[in-house]
Design a protein around this motif. Structure first.
Motif, PDB file in Angstrom:
ATOM      1  N   MET A   8      52.724   1.980  48.805  1.00 48.53           N
ATOM      2  CA  MET A   8      53.702   0.887  48.925  1.00 48.53           C
ATOM      3  C   MET A   8      54.548   1.053  50.177  1.00 48.53           C
ATOM      4  SD  MET A   8      55.295   0.449  45.104  1.00 48.53           S
ATOM      5  CE  MET A   8      54.239   0.429  43.646  1.00 48.53           C
ATOM      6  N   PRO A   9      54.876  -0.035  50.865  1.00 48.58           N
ATOM      7  CA  PRO A   9      55.842   0.030  51.966  1.00 48.58           C
ATOM      8  C   PRO A   9      57.200   0.471  51.425  1.00 48.58           C
ATOM      9  CG  PRO A   9      54.632  -2.044  51.995  1.00 48.58           C
ATOM     10  CD  PRO A   9      54.307  -1.379  50.693  1.00 48.58           C
ATOM     11  N   PRO A  10      58.041   1.108  52.255  1.00 51.01           N
ATOM     12  CA  PRO A  10      59.323   1.648  51.776  1.00 51.01           C
ATOM     13  C   PRO A  10      60.205   0.654  51.032  1.00 51.01           C
ATOM     14  CG  PRO A  10      58.856   2.472  53.969  1.00 51.01           C
ATOM     15  CD  PRO A  10      57.790   1.455  53.669  1.00 51.01           C
ATOM     16  N   HIS A  11      60.383  -0.554  51.571  1.00 53.13           N
ATOM     17  CA  HIS A  11      61.269  -1.512  50.918  1.00 53.13           C
ATOM     18  C   HIS A  11      60.698  -1.966  49.568  1.00 53.13           C
ATOM     19  CE1 HIS A  11      63.305  -1.731  54.795  1.00 53.13           C
ATOM     20  NE2 HIS A  11      64.304  -2.311  54.170  1.00 53.13           N
ATOM     21  N   VAL A  12      59.372  -2.070  49.485  1.00 58.90           N
ATOM     22  CA  VAL A  12      58.737  -2.453  48.217  1.00 58.90           C
ATOM     23  C   VAL A  12      58.887  -1.330  47.201  1.00 58.90           C
ATOM     24  CG1 VAL A  12      56.541  -3.029  47.101  1.00 58.90           C
ATOM     25  CG2 VAL A  12      57.103  -4.004  49.337  1.00 58.90           C
ATOM     26  N   ALA A  13      58.734  -0.073  47.651  1.00 55.82           N
ATOM     27  CA  ALA A  13      58.889   1.074  46.752  1.00 55.82           C
ATOM     28  C   ALA A  13      60.318   1.142  46.218  1.00 55.82           C
ATOM     29  CB  ALA A  13      58.531   2.366  47.482  1.00 55.82           C
ATOM     30  N   LEU A  14      61.313   0.952  47.086  1.00 55.02           N
ATOM     31  CA  LEU A  14      62.714   0.993  46.654  1.00 55.02           C
ATOM     32  C   LEU A  14      63.030  -0.145  45.685  1.00 55.02           C
ATOM     33  CD1 LEU A  14      64.491   1.845  50.041  1.00 55.02           C
ATOM     34  CD2 LEU A  14      64.341   3.326  48.030  1.00 55.02           C
ATOM     35  N   ALA A  15      62.503  -1.337  45.980  1.00 58.63           N
ATOM     36  CA  ALA A  15      62.763  -2.492  45.121  1.00 58.63           C
ATOM     37  C   ALA A  15      62.114  -2.316  43.748  1.00 58.63           C
ATOM     38  CB  ALA A  15      62.235  -3.762  45.791  1.00 58.63           C
ATOM     39  N   THR A  16      60.862  -1.878  43.730  1.00 60.34           N
ATOM     40  CA  THR A  16      60.152  -1.662  42.463  1.00 60.34           C
ATOM     41  C   THR A  16      60.794  -0.533  41.674  1.00 60.34           C
ATOM     42  OG1 THR A  16      58.103  -2.422  43.509  1.00 60.34           O
ATOM     43  CG2 THR A  16      57.884  -1.216  41.440  1.00 60.34           C
ATOM     44  N   ASN A  17      61.284   0.480  42.392  1.00 57.52           N
ATOM     45  CA  ASN A  17      61.984   1.589  41.737  1.00 57.52           C
ATOM     46  C   ASN A  17      63.232   1.100  41.010  1.00 57.52           C
ATOM     47  OD1 ASN A  17      62.472   4.572  41.347  1.00 57.52           O
ATOM     48  ND2 ASN A  17      64.321   4.037  42.476  1.00 57.52           N
ATOM     49  N   ALA A  49      72.748  -4.164  52.659  1.00 56.17           N
ATOM     50  CA  ALA A  49      72.747  -3.400  53.902  1.00 56.17           C
ATOM     51  C   ALA A  49      71.386  -2.766  54.181  1.00 56.17           C
ATOM     52  CB  ALA A  49      73.830  -2.316  53.856  1.00 56.17           C
ATOM     53  N   ILE A  50      70.707  -2.269  53.126  1.00 58.64           N
ATOM     54  CA  ILE A  50      69.432  -1.596  53.360  1.00 58.64           C
ATOM     55  C   ILE A  50      68.356  -2.575  53.808  1.00 58.64           C
ATOM     56  CG2 ILE A  50      68.336  -1.714  51.076  1.00 58.64           C
ATOM     57  CD1 ILE A  50      67.594   1.243  51.445  1.00 58.64           C
ATOM     58  N   LEU A  51      68.537  -3.839  53.476  1.00 58.36           N
ATOM     59  CA  LEU A  51      67.591  -4.845  53.945  1.00 58.36           C
ATOM     60  C   LEU A  51      67.773  -5.120  55.438  1.00 58.36           C
ATOM     61  CD1 LEU A  51      67.801  -7.396  50.980  1.00 58.36           C
ATOM     62  CD2 LEU A  51      65.983  -5.724  51.430  1.00 58.36           C
ATOM     63  N   LEU A  52      68.918  -4.697  55.980  1.00 59.38           N
ATOM     64  CA  LEU A  52      69.223  -4.951  57.383  1.00 59.38           C
ATOM     65  C   LEU A  52      69.177  -3.699  58.248  1.00 59.38           C
ATOM     66  CD1 LEU A  52      72.373  -7.226  56.868  1.00 59.38           C
ATOM     67  CD2 LEU A  52      70.002  -7.969  57.189  1.00 59.38           C
ATOM     68  N   MET A  53      69.319  -2.515  57.621  1.00 62.14           N
ATOM     69  CA  MET A  53      69.531  -1.282  58.379  1.00 62.14           C
ATOM     70  C   MET A  53      68.478  -0.230  58.079  1.00 62.14           C
ATOM     71  SD  MET A  53      73.630  -1.106  57.575  1.00 62.14           S
ATOM     72  CE  MET A  53      73.795   0.541  58.220  1.00 62.14           C
ATOM     73  N   LEU A  90      65.228  -8.771  44.144  1.00 64.00           N
ATOM     74  CA  LEU A  90      64.468  -9.925  43.643  1.00 64.00           C
ATOM     75  C   LEU A  90      64.622 -11.106  44.595  1.00 64.00           C
ATOM     76  CD1 LEU A  90      65.283  -9.772  39.812  1.00 64.00           C
ATOM     77  CD2 LEU A  90      63.045  -9.400  40.869  1.00 64.00           C
ATOM     78  N   TRP A  91      65.824 -11.276  45.075  1.00 61.60           N
ATOM     79  CA  TRP A  91      66.088 -12.351  46.043  1.00 61.60           C
ATOM     80  C   TRP A  91      65.278 -12.138  47.318  1.00 61.60           C
ATOM     81  CZ3 TRP A  91      68.880 -11.456  50.718  1.00 61.60           C
ATOM     82  CH2 TRP A  91      69.138 -12.602  51.471  1.00 61.60           C
ATOM     83  N   SER A  92      65.076 -10.856  47.695  1.00 60.91           N
ATOM     84  CA  SER A  92      64.326 -10.561  48.927  1.00 60.91           C
ATOM     85  C   SER A  92      62.820 -10.641  48.731  1.00 60.91           C
ATOM     86  CB  SER A  92      64.688  -9.151  49.431  1.00 60.91           C
ATOM     87  OG  SER A  92      64.104  -8.156  48.605  1.00 60.91           O
TER      88      SER A  92
END
Length: 253
Positions: A41-50, A93-97, A195-197
């Protein structure tokens, strides 16, 4: 994303183990996030699913502590409010940084926490004098730890527990119970932003969430039944493991 069948088994087992550990001492994220990342999983997907699967575990643990009378809403309401705000800001912030710079600072804080806890053998055995008023404490730590949980995550439960024991004067059992309420708050707020992202993998999150619920139920019951010394040992173990994982990820890997 498609996965081999054995990965789904791994996801459920990982959720169970993480839910059990997280309910007792925090630190479940050091187990789940590497497993999700290792699956490709890409990092942002892993964090979101987590965040989706972690919401189940923290929710079950919080519910169990509430049901057994370890939580008074008058004692946690301000913390829930400020954690809500902090988590929303941190996740956005993590979605931007890039979180790498913050990740390098976390091991330093955990070293201090580990040493303080290790050298304080009586820490958390009973309630004691609070160094900060409840409102000021939750204003500072609700915003700060809520932001951190939304932004990065690993060690959140550890930070909450040590802060509540050290500054609010709570015993370790009560601090662990209140920590789960704050964890659930930041998890569900962070999940809403993710979820919004559009980064959440629902099938994996729900599978791991199933394991989380079972693990968190047994883990929270163990906190209720066991002596503070057992919880302290488990807590120190998870601080040490979290520290090693973050040092490896931030400075070695």
């Amino acid at each position: 994303m498609e996965f081999e069948f054995y990965y789904y088994v791994i996801f459920v087992v990982t959720g169970f183990v993480a839910g059990f550990i997280d309910a007792i001492a925090g630190g479940g994220g050091i187990i789940t996030i590497p497993v999700l990342m290792a699956s490709g999983m890409p990092p942002h997907v892993a964090l979101a699913t987590n965040k989706l699967q972690a919401t189940f575990g923290s929710g079950m643990a919080a519910f169990n502590f509430i049901r057994k009378g370890f939580i008074k809403w008058s004692e946690v309401a301000k913390g829930v409010l400020y954690t809500f705000v902090g988590a929303a800001l941190g996740t956005y912030a993590i979605l931007l940084m890039d979180p790498n710079m913050l990740a390098k600072a976390i091991p330093v804080m955990l070293v201090a926490i580990f040493i303080y806890t290790l050298l304080s053998p009586k820490m958390g055995e009973s309630d004691r004098h609070a160094y900060l008023g409840q409102h000021l404490f939750f204003f500072i730590f609700g915003l700060a730890i809520g932001f951190y949980d939304g932004f990065l995550g690993p060690g959140t439960g550890t930070f909450w527990t040590i802060a509540m024991v050290g500054l609010l004067g709570l015993n370790l059992k009560k601090a662990t119970a209140q920590t789960k309420v704050m964890n659930f708050t930041s998890n569900i707020v962070s999940l809403a932003v993710f979820l919004w992202s559009g980064n959440v993998l629902f099938a994996i999150g729900f599978l791991m969430g199933f394991g989380q619920v079972i693990g968190a139920y047994f883990g929270s019951n163990m906190v209720i039944k066991k002596e503070v010394k057992f919880i302290r040992l488990f807590f120190l173990t998870m601080v040490a493991l979290t520290l090693m994982k973050l040092i490896y990820s931030s400075y070695i890997a």
